[in-house]
Design a protein around this motif. Structure first.
Motif, PDB file in Angstrom:
ATOM      1  N   ASP A  36       0.830  -1.205   0.000  1.00 27.75           N
ATOM      2  CA  ASP A  36       0.000   0.000   0.000  1.00 27.75           C
ATOM      3  C   ASP A  36       0.865   1.255   0.000  1.00 27.75           C
ATOM      4  N   LEU A  37       1.959   1.218   0.760  1.00 28.07           N
ATOM      5  CA  LEU A  37       2.858   2.368   0.838  1.00 28.07           C
ATOM      6  C   LEU A  37       3.519   2.639  -0.507  1.00 28.07           C
ATOM      7  N   VAL A  38       4.017   1.603  -1.174  1.00 28.87           N
ATOM      8  CA  VAL A  38       4.642   1.803  -2.487  1.00 28.87           C
ATOM      9  C   VAL A  38       3.608   2.347  -3.470  1.00 28.87           C
ATOM     10  N   ARG A  39       2.406   1.814  -3.448  1.00 28.68           N
ATOM     11  CA  ARG A  39       1.348   2.335  -4.333  1.00 28.68           C
ATOM     12  C   ARG A  39       1.098   3.822  -4.076  1.00 28.68           C
ATOM     13  N   LEU A  40       1.062   4.202  -2.808  1.00 28.16           N
ATOM     14  CA  LEU A  40       0.816   5.597  -2.454  1.00 28.16           C
ATOM     15  C   LEU A  40       1.975   6.489  -2.900  1.00 28.16           C
ATOM     16  N   LEU A  41       3.212   6.002  -2.762  1.00 28.42           N
ATOM     17  CA  LEU A  41       4.368   6.759  -3.243  1.00 28.42           C
ATOM     18  C   LEU A  41       4.330   6.927  -4.763  1.00 28.42           C
ATOM     19  N   LEU A  42       3.943   5.882  -5.481  1.00 30.75           N
ATOM     20  CA  LEU A  42       3.828   5.992  -6.936  1.00 30.75           C
ATOM     21  C   LEU A  42       2.741   6.986  -7.322  1.00 30.75           C
ATOM     22  N   LYS A  43       1.616   6.916  -6.653  1.00 26.77           N
ATOM     23  CA  LYS A  43       0.526   7.863  -6.909  1.00 26.77           C
ATOM     24  C   LYS A  43       0.992   9.296  -6.654  1.00 26.77           C
ATOM     25  N   PHE A  44       1.672   9.507  -5.546  1.00 22.96           N
ATOM     26  CA  PHE A  44       2.192  10.838  -5.213  1.00 22.96           C
ATOM     27  C   PHE A  44       3.166  11.311  -6.294  1.00 22.96           C
ATOM     28  N   GLY A  45       4.104  10.446  -6.667  1.00 25.24           N
ATOM     29  CA  GLY A  45       5.105  10.835  -7.656  1.00 25.24           C
ATOM     30  C   GLY A  45       4.526  11.132  -9.026  1.00 25.24           C
ATOM     31  N   PHE A  46       3.626  10.277  -9.480  1.00 28.66           N
ATOM     32  CA  PHE A  46       3.080  10.455 -10.823  1.00 28.66           C
ATOM     33  C   PHE A  46       1.975  11.505 -10.883  1.00 28.66           C
ATOM     34  N   LYS A  47       1.048  11.464  -9.953  1.00 29.45           N
ATOM     35  CA  LYS A  47      -0.126  12.353 -10.035  1.00 29.45           C
ATOM     36  C   LYS A  47       0.126  13.740  -9.439  1.00 29.45           C
ATOM     37  N   GLN A  48       0.829  13.811  -8.312  1.00 28.86           N
ATOM     38  CA  GLN A  48       1.025  15.118  -7.683  1.00 28.86           C
ATOM     39  C   GLN A  48       2.296  15.821  -8.141  1.00 28.86           C
TER      40      GLN A  48
END
Length: 182
Positions: free
Chosen positions: A112-124
């Motif tokens: 879940d943490l890696v997914r959230l980091l990817l979301k942060f990096g790509f989307k934000q």
């Protein structure tokens, strides 16, 4: 300064603050949590200094370093730490790293943490590439990164010097145009 707040179903990410020192020391100071890192467990003074550096880095323009508290969404406790470092020479790319309190292991929180980091990096942040390197012996990190959608790229030999000598690293990455939010 742009404050970070990124929410997932079970976790949240936010900038670390001085109030997080004790909770982060529970991760950085734990021998099990740091067994695959290139450093020995940190003492309270060292964690305090790391948090101060993170607070200062949050004010930089442009910002290259994000040190984030990992928050349990249900209880709002700090249960880990995540880092995202944008490469100055390659501002489209960032390296991630993460650590969770051992009490959180075995529940899929790392994925879940890696997914959230990817979301942060790509989307934000609008990054094109996010990558991370792990110890070859760190199989839970391997599973978390692969399950989150990262691809294993290969081995960097004698990449990191640890208190036990030189260690290889296994590199994983995700690309924005291949990534799908899961």
């Amino acid at each position: 300064m742009r404050r970070v707040l990124c929410k997932g179903e079970r976790l949240g990410l936010r900038d670390v603050t001085e109030a997080d020192v004790a909770a982060l020391h529970a991760v950085y100071g734990d021998p099990a949590a740091t067994q695959h890192t290139p450093f020995t467990p940190r003492d309270l003074h060292e964690v305090t200094a790391l948090v101060q550096q993170a607070v200062e880095a949050a004010c930089a323009e442009p910002r290259h370093l994000y040190v984030l508290a990992v928050i349990d969404a249900e209880h709002h406790d700090v249960i880990g730490v995540a880092r995202l470092r944008i490469e100055a020479d390659h501002p489209h790319s960032a390296e991630i790293g993460f650590g969770l309190h051992p009490g959180q292991w075995g529940r899929g929180i790392g994925t879940d943490l890696v997914r959230l980091l990817l979301k942060f990096g790509f989307k934000q942040l609008g990054l094109h590439r996010v990558w991370g390197a792990r110890s070859p012996a760190n199989l839970p990190a391997q599973l978390a990164m692969l399950t989150a959608g990262m691809v294993e790229e290969g081995r960097i030999r004698h990449h990191v010097h640890t208190p036990h000598g030189w260690r290889d690293s296994i590199v994983h990455s995700a690309l924005e145009d291949e990534w799908t939010e899961r």
